[in-house]
Design an enzyme around this catalytic site. Structure first.
Site, PDB file in Angstrom:
ATOM      1  CD  GLU A 173     -64.635  32.013 -18.168  1.00 28.54           C
ATOM      2  OE1 GLU A 173     -63.514  32.498 -17.923  1.00 28.54           O
ATOM      3  OE2 GLU A 173     -65.209  31.224 -17.403  1.00 28.54           O
TER       4      GLU A 173
ATOM      5  CB  SER B  39     -55.577 -30.519 -44.496  1.00 29.25           C
ATOM      6  OG  SER B  39     -54.857 -31.650 -44.058  1.00 29.25           O
TER       7      SER B  39
END
Length: 777
Positions: free
Chosen positions: A87, A454
């Site tokens: 770059e 229950s």
């Protein structure tokens, strides 16, 4: 001649001066509206928050950008050299704009324009930082001038190292990754410190065009670009010719990071995500790089999810075939438009089209273009013939059994949840809130408020044991009619099966889940005590004081109920569910810690010490340790003799309780081992009857059983710890009396040793001899 030269000099000077003035004016004009760049000095890039399992595996992340920030001093020279070569080779020498590079690009672009080639750029890394952080991607002279001015200013404000650090952590490198650290894991499953030059060169090749040079999509083009970067590395003297030749010949070897990101844990992770966003805010979770440690056990999670799915499918098969996913699609283009029907890969089902219907099989084609058949034995659960089930062009779910043989599948209408907890700490080890997170994100383990039926009864019995009852106290099991209030009809509770058994022991009442005995106990205790007790345990928030609450008529969630059951194992203490152990910020500071226990004198222990660590907690004591043990003993009886007896063949020490609501709308099983509390719920999202015989024992219990069978061994299911001040006696389970030699059946029952000063301190032998205190006879 002299005059001509003089005029030319004046002309050149004038043009030069005007050019300088024009350039200064241009710079002044552009400088006025430039964004503020000074924040870059302290800028922190958005970093994803990571979620880890109890064993430290990465299971998910929360992010807008997949990034791991790496400081400059932790970036290897191989990576730095590769990016500089790709770059900006003059990065450490230019002032922000590379004049040589601009001239070179200008000359080359004249040739490129003539030959219609792609134009070269001359942006430095500093200019790219200016563009990425402060400007747009607009292609214009206007942006390039602003970019150059900002580059000069950034160079004056920041060090070269800081600029490069920003660049390498901010850039997009394809596959959803931002920054070199995240990309290194995505492409090579390596930290950047372990990258070779050929690997670093591939990463450096990507910023130019991440999609175009993506090695997963075009490996040849990626290698071509990587080799150009390697050539630049050679020209810049970062590598020698020998290394260059070696790297050029190397093939690109990709290896994605091993991501657990399990589909099986989606419900668990989504609850965590919502929780941390509520606590710390969206931006902190998605941008600040939190480390979120959870108690999730991936082995348990996988088994729990599979067990839940298999249980729901098993129930659904009993209800019969409801029809194909889609009917009569276009055979030539049938795969399109099926995205909404796709399920998690872990379910392992495929979508398939019926291509041909024969008498004893049908021919199908899956969406993966596999051809196969479904035989009659693989549709026997439908109790129908092929011609009654399908038409050509129908789309169905199938599962591959072997080679070209497939089984017919159907997405269950019913749904449910499963929770696995450590009963001593509250740490949630596994949690699933439904069959498929893709189909529904609604979490039936934490969000669905349902009647426990229950499954609530054990808390009535525990409260009774806290108030003078014993496991062998006799309670009348007989018809009962009660007023519910003004203008309300009489309430007539019934046992399942509508039978009555006369005086029965408290233990028998819970083992057989007798409704009438439970209501009589509740009458004696009083509704206020029951309501307060349920609120203390975190089962209900604010239940109404109705006698039907004793039979589980109020609503709660599976997670709350399972957490309350943990009190039976841990000695009567209240624990709260923990789905997050600890959270640290990006710098390692702990900002949340849910470990409330203390290790006494642990700093004085050593490897050679004979002392053991002592862990203390300050969990609230809701009921006594003696009551807790009596309840686990009775709940063991539920497994051995009552509604949970289908678990006996596991030959493990288990305790638990089924739950079934009116008309079988909701079904439950909450089970316990000496180390785990496991809750299961099954029901329809829009509550309605599951079927006449679809009780907790038939729908929820098999899911629990499947989990325990695959996750728990005998060493992990040891006998429950007996509390202090417990006296064991051999009694007759039917009469509740002390056993005599003629008794056909006996059990060992647990009784509390009461203090001498207690008014309830009746001699145990006396109570056994006289059938205890007969309640409501």
């Amino acid at each position: 001649m002299h005059r001509i030269i003089k005029n030319i000099f004046i002309l050149i000077s004038t043009v030069g001066l005007l050019s300088i003035l024009f350039l200064l004016a241009l710079l002044w004009a552009f400088s006025n509206n430039l964004p503020d760049y000074k924040f870059l000095k302290n800028y922190k890039a958005p970093v994803s928050s990571k979620v880890y399992s109890g064993n430290g595996e990465l299971i998910n992340d929360f992010s807008t950008e997949k990034r791991i920030f790496v400081p400059y001093n932790a970036i290897s020279l191989k990576v730095i050299n590769s990016f500089l070569s790709a770059e900006d080779k003059n990065f450490f020498s230019h002032p922000g704009v590379d004049a040589k590079g601009v001239m070179r690009a200008t000359i080359n672009n004249i040739s490129n324009i003539i030959s219609s080639k792609r134009l070269e750029g001359a942006s430095t890394i500093t200019q790219q930082v200016a563009k990425n952080f402060l400007l747009t991607n607009e292609v214009s002279l206007n942006r390039k001038i602003k970019e150059a001015i900002l580059a000069f200013r950034i160079e004056r404000a920041l060090s070269k190292e800081r600029i490069l650090e920003l660049y390498l952590n901010q850039i997009y490198l394809g596959e959803g990754t931002y920054g070199i650290a995240s990309a290194s894991l995505e492409y090579f499953d390596k930290p950047i410190s372990n990258l070779n030059y050929d690997e670093a060169a591939l990463l450096a090749a990507l910023p130019k065009a991440p999609s175009r040079y993506n090695p997963y999509k075009n490996i040849e083009l990626a290698k071509f670009r990587r080799d150009l970067v390697l050539k630049n590395l050679l020209e810049n003297n970062y590598i020698n010719k020998k290394d260059y030749a070696k790297f050029i010949d190397k093939k690109i070897k990709l290896k994605k990071i091993k991501k657990i990101f399990s589909e099986d844990s989606k419900y668990y992770v989504e609850d965590i995500r919502k929780d941390v966003i509520d606590k710390f805010g969206y931006d902190n979770v998605y941008r600040q790089g939190l480390n979120i440690n959870t108690p999730i056990n991936l082995k348990f999670q996988k088994i729990a999810t599979q067990s839940l799915r298999e249980g729901l499918v098993s129930y659904d098969k009993r209800r019969g075939w409801r029809g194909p996913v889609q009917k009569n699609k276009n055979i030539n283009n049938w795969i399109n438009g099926l995205e909404d029907f796709r399920l998690e890969q872990s379910i392992n089902w495929d979508l398939a089209m019926i291509m041909k219907i024969n008498k004893f099989n049908v021919e199908i084609e899956t969406e993966k273009k596999l051809k196969g058949i479904i035989k009659y034995e693989n549709i026997s659960w439908t109790k129908k013939e092929f011609s009654e089930l399908f038409n050509i062009g129908d789309v169905v779910y199938v599962k591959n059994i072997s080679d070209n043989l497939f089984a017919l599948k159907q997405l269950p209408d019913v749904n449910g949840g499963i929770v696995v907890m450590d009963p001593f700490t509250g740490r949630v080890l596994a949690l699933s809130g439904g069959f498929s997170f893709k189909k529904s994100e609604f979490n039936r383990a934490t969000q669905a408020a349902r009647q426990p039926g229950s499954a609530f009864k054990p808390f009535i019995y525990a409260l009774a044991l806290e108030n003078g009852y014993t496991p062998s106290t006799l309670i009348l099991d007989a018809p009962l009619v009660l007023e519910q209030g003004h203008d309300l009809k009489m309430w007539k509770p019934e046992n399942y099966g509508k039978k009555f058994y006369g005086p029965s022991t408290l233990r028998m009442g819970l083992e057989k889940s007798r409704n009438l005995m439970t209501v009589r106990i509740a009458q004696d205790l009083g509704l206020k005590k029951i309501v307060d007790f349920s609120k203390q345990l975190g089962i209900y928030d604010d239940p109404k004081e109705l006698l039907s609450i004793s039979l589980g008529s109020a609503e709660t969630t599976l997670l709350k109920l399972t957490s309350a059951y943990s009190s039976f194992v841990n000695g009567g203490k209240l624990i709260k569910p923990i789905t997050i152990d600890r959270i640290q910020d990006s710098e390692g500071n702990t900002i949340l810690n849910n470990e409330k226990r203390k290790c006494i004198n642990c700093d004085q222990l050593s490897f050679l010490s004979e002392n053991y660590p002592k862990i203390e907690d300050d969990f609230p004591q809701i009921f006594s340790a003696q009551t807790a043990y009596q309840m686990t003993s009775i709940l063991e009886g539920v497994v051995q003799n009552g509604t949970g007896k289908n678990l006996k063949d596991l030959n493990l020490v288990l305790a638990g309780k089924t739950g079934t609501t009116n008309k079988n709308n909701d079904t439950w099983f909450i089970g316990l081992t000496s180390k785990l509390a496991i809750g299961v719920y099954v029901g329809l999202d829009n509550p309605k009857p599951l079927g006449k015989y679809e009780t907790g024992a038939k729908t929820a219990l098999p899911i629990f059983k499947n989990f325990v069978k695959n996750a728990v061994n005998k060493e992990e299911a040891r006998p429950f710890k007996v509390a202090n001040n417990i006296l064991m006696m051999v009694i007759d389970p039917i009469t509740g009396k002390k056993s005599v030699t003629k008794s056909k059946k006996t059990i060992i029952e647990a009784y509390k040793k009461l203090p001498k000063e207690s008014s309830l301190n009746l001699d145990i032998n006396y109570r056994l001899k006289n059938n205890n205190i007969l309640r409501f006879y």
